[in-house]
Scaffold this active site. Sequence first.
Site, mmCIF file in Angstrom:
data_model
loop_
_atom_site.group_PDB
_atom_site.id
_atom_site.type_symbol
_atom_site.label_atom_id
_atom_site.label_comp_id
_atom_site.label_asym_id
_atom_site.label_seq_id
_atom_site.Cartn_x
_atom_site.Cartn_y
_atom_site.Cartn_z
ATOM 1 N N ASP A 17 0.833 -1.208 0.000
ATOM 2 C CA ASP A 17 0.000 0.000 0.000
ATOM 3 C C ASP A 17 0.869 1.260 0.000
ATOM 4 O O ASP A 17 1.996 1.248 0.510
ATOM 5 C CB ASP A 17 -0.906 -0.022 1.244
ATOM 6 N N ARG A 21 0.023 7.649 -2.695
ATOM 7 C CA ARG A 21 0.624 8.730 -1.894
ATOM 8 C C ARG A 21 2.069 8.995 -2.298
ATOM 9 O O ARG A 21 2.540 10.130 -2.290
ATOM 10 C CB ARG A 21 0.517 8.392 -0.397
ATOM 11 N N TRP A 22 2.776 7.954 -2.665
ATOM 12 C CA TRP A 22 4.170 8.112 -3.118
ATOM 13 C C TRP A 22 4.206 9.027 -4.338
ATOM 14 O O TRP A 22 5.030 9.932 -4.422
ATOM 15 C CB TRP A 22 4.753 6.734 -3.452
ATOM 16 N N HIS A 34 2.001 3.372 -9.070
ATOM 17 C CA HIS A 34 1.787 1.947 -9.339
ATOM 18 C C HIS A 34 2.949 1.380 -10.156
ATOM 19 O O HIS A 34 3.385 0.254 -9.931
ATOM 20 C CB HIS A 34 0.460 1.729 -10.074
ATOM 21 N N SER A 62 -7.642 -5.737 -4.899
ATOM 22 C CA SER A 62 -8.667 -6.327 -4.037
ATOM 23 C C SER A 62 -10.029 -6.305 -4.712
ATOM 24 O O SER A 62 -10.245 -5.541 -5.667
ATOM 25 C CB SER A 62 -8.741 -5.572 -2.699
ATOM 26 N N LEU A 128 10.808 -20.418 -5.221
ATOM 27 C CA LEU A 128 9.804 -19.577 -4.550
ATOM 28 C C LEU A 128 8.437 -19.674 -5.240
ATOM 29 O O LEU A 128 8.353 -19.650 -6.462
ATOM 30 C CB LEU A 128 10.293 -18.114 -4.599
ATOM 31 N N SER A 193 -7.936 -5.124 5.333
ATOM 32 C CA SER A 193 -8.588 -4.836 4.053
ATOM 33 C C SER A 193 -9.007 -6.097 3.288
ATOM 34 O O SER A 193 -8.804 -6.175 2.075
ATOM 35 C CB SER A 193 -7.676 -3.961 3.179
HETATM 36 C C1 IPE Z 1 -5.466 -2.906 -0.227
HETATM 37 O O1 IPE Z 1 -5.080 -1.579 -0.425
HETATM 38 C C2 IPE Z 1 -5.442 -3.662 -1.502
HETATM 39 C C3 IPE Z 1 -4.154 -3.736 -2.209
HETATM 40 C C4 IPE Z 1 -2.989 -3.323 -1.785
HETATM 41 C C5 IPE Z 1 -4.228 -4.376 -3.476
HETATM 42 P P1 IPE Z 1 -6.160 -0.391 -0.435
HETATM 43 O O2 IPE Z 1 -5.370 0.857 -0.457
HETATM 44 O O3 IPE Z 1 -7.142 -0.590 -1.506
HETATM 45 O O4 IPE Z 1 -6.869 -0.602 0.980
HETATM 46 P P2 IPE Z 1 -7.965 0.246 1.747
HETATM 47 O O5 IPE Z 1 -9.227 0.188 0.955
HETATM 48 O O6 IPE Z 1 -7.443 1.635 1.888
HETATM 49 O O7 IPE Z 1 -8.092 -0.428 3.069
HETATM 50 C C1 IPE Z 2 -1.786 0.169 -3.340
HETATM 51 O O1 IPE Z 2 -1.513 1.519 -3.367
HETATM 52 C C2 IPE Z 2 -1.962 -0.410 -4.720
HETATM 53 C C3 IPE Z 2 -3.320 -0.858 -5.046
HETATM 54 C C4 IPE Z 2 -4.359 -0.856 -4.246
HETATM 55 C C5 IPE Z 2 -3.504 -1.368 -6.381
HETATM 56 P P1 IPE Z 2 -2.674 2.602 -3.319
HETATM 57 O O2 IPE Z 2 -3.093 2.910 -4.703
HETATM 58 O O3 IPE Z 2 -3.762 2.139 -2.415
HETATM 59 O O4 IPE Z 2 -1.928 3.838 -2.685
HETATM 60 P P2 IPE Z 2 -2.497 4.881 -1.645
HETATM 61 O O5 IPE Z 2 -3.020 4.106 -0.468
HETATM 62 O O6 IPE Z 2 -3.581 5.632 -2.330
HETATM 63 O O7 IPE Z 2 -1.327 5.729 -1.295
HETATM 64 MG MG MG Z 3 -4.166 2.397 -0.434
#
Ligand code: IPE
Ligand code: IPE
Ligand code: MG
Length: 247
Positions: A17, A21-22, A34, A62, A128, A193
Amino acid sequence: MSDQNRKIPKHIAIIMDGNGRWAKQRLQPRFMGHRAGVKAVEGIVKRCAQLGVEVLSLFAFSSENWRRPGKEVSLLMELFSHALNNQVKKLHDNNIKLQIVGDISGFSASLQKQIKQAHELTQHNTGLILNIAANYGGRWDITQSVRQLAEQVARGELAAEDISEEMINNHLTTAALPEPDLFIRTGGEQRVSNFLLWQMAYTEFYFTDVLWPEFDSGQLNKAIDSFSCRERRFGRTSEQLQDDSDA
Ligand code: IPE
Ligand code: IPE
Ligand code: MG
């Protein structure tokens, strides 16, 4: 801690996750995060293979991520397809077995085909196991397992009172894998999540504020060091564990 003193988890499960934000920190579109996230995956896969980790589960998409803006979802699908195109051969050359768990039927026909091909190519590899959760939800997994058992009951092949935890477990998409020993979530959020809900009943949790694109082998070492210092009691007492190790 040196590699020799580390307890290496057999199965590490990660919620990657913080990509969005990065990118935001760099005034870039979320998609760039991404992309950087895929690079980070490469590094972590390599390090896990080197450490002798048996299974690495990564949450890539997800069942709730469909709720994101359509543009982001389609860019994520493209990125997934690109990553498969570019990485599968390399994974195969490194004896890595790739499997994707989740409701694959939610993806386009071409992506489903790529997933099947990647699976077929690498399924006999002995290194792996790289387990990618895509269109995955822990509740979905438990539901589809229970549905299979219910069908057996309906056909008269199984009595409802004979349904056991083991049977539910054996029909999960991860049936062939050991349960995760260590769960890592990057990006600062402290929640599961809807990841591997059933499978993580006794997993050790590790949360870090580091954003996924910045999660490198040094960060992984830190997580494993934390894991190495924990006492896993599985309901027993500390004294019982001491007695067992003295015996
Ligand atoms: C969880 O990340 C799913 C993945 C990393 C693929 P999200 O960023 O979607 O999670 P929530 O919804 O904030 O909990
Ligand atoms: C996780 O990073 C990647 C996926 C859910 C596909 P996010 O896209 O959730 O990144 P943030 O949480 O918005 O920073
Ligand atoms: Mg996220």
